[in-house]
Design a protein around this motif. Sequence first.
Motif: not given
Length: 193
Positions: A81-86, A79, A77
């Motif tokens: 672009g300001g988003r938490e993604v897998t 971050r 996981r």
Amino acid sequence: MPPEQIIVIRHAQKPTRKPKRIGVREDGTGDAESLTVRGWQHAGALAAAFAGTGSGAGDTLAGRPDVIFASGAGKKRVRIGGREVTVGSRSRRPQQTVGALAEALKLVPVTTHTKGEEQALVADALGRTGVVLICWQHQRIAAIGNLIVGDDTTVPQRWPEDRYDLVYVFDRVGDDWSFRQLAHERLVVLPGG
């Protein structure tokens, strides 16, 4: 100062269903996330070509790597672009592909970045000097090229699924980058291979 050259390659051959080719680890155990036997041969050919031990005509078209990046194996996981993604992939193929080359050059591949972290990868690569080689999954190589040259028109936007012999070479020209696409003769798969 940014590197003088960035070379981007796809990992070597992966398992297929038709014809049936299985992946194998270094110890010979079957593994769907590893290279095929042909892939291991391909990795050896890359080591000969890029470590300067070969004598093929294509061997001088790209520099001898000073830094090697290979996509890290595993999911994580992050971050972006300001988003938490897998992001990530379980594939060991990029690291296996450059293993013999790294050993021949006495380098340790940088595996910090994984599939989905191409922006961080390119930022890291642009902060290095000399010749940088990146080994990655083909689905994201266009994104890497786009980030290097700063547009989405210079680099082909799709890497052909069946091509393992292509080499993308980016040469620094002042503050810009030129782009060349090569098909390396040592990596061409002959019929039946």
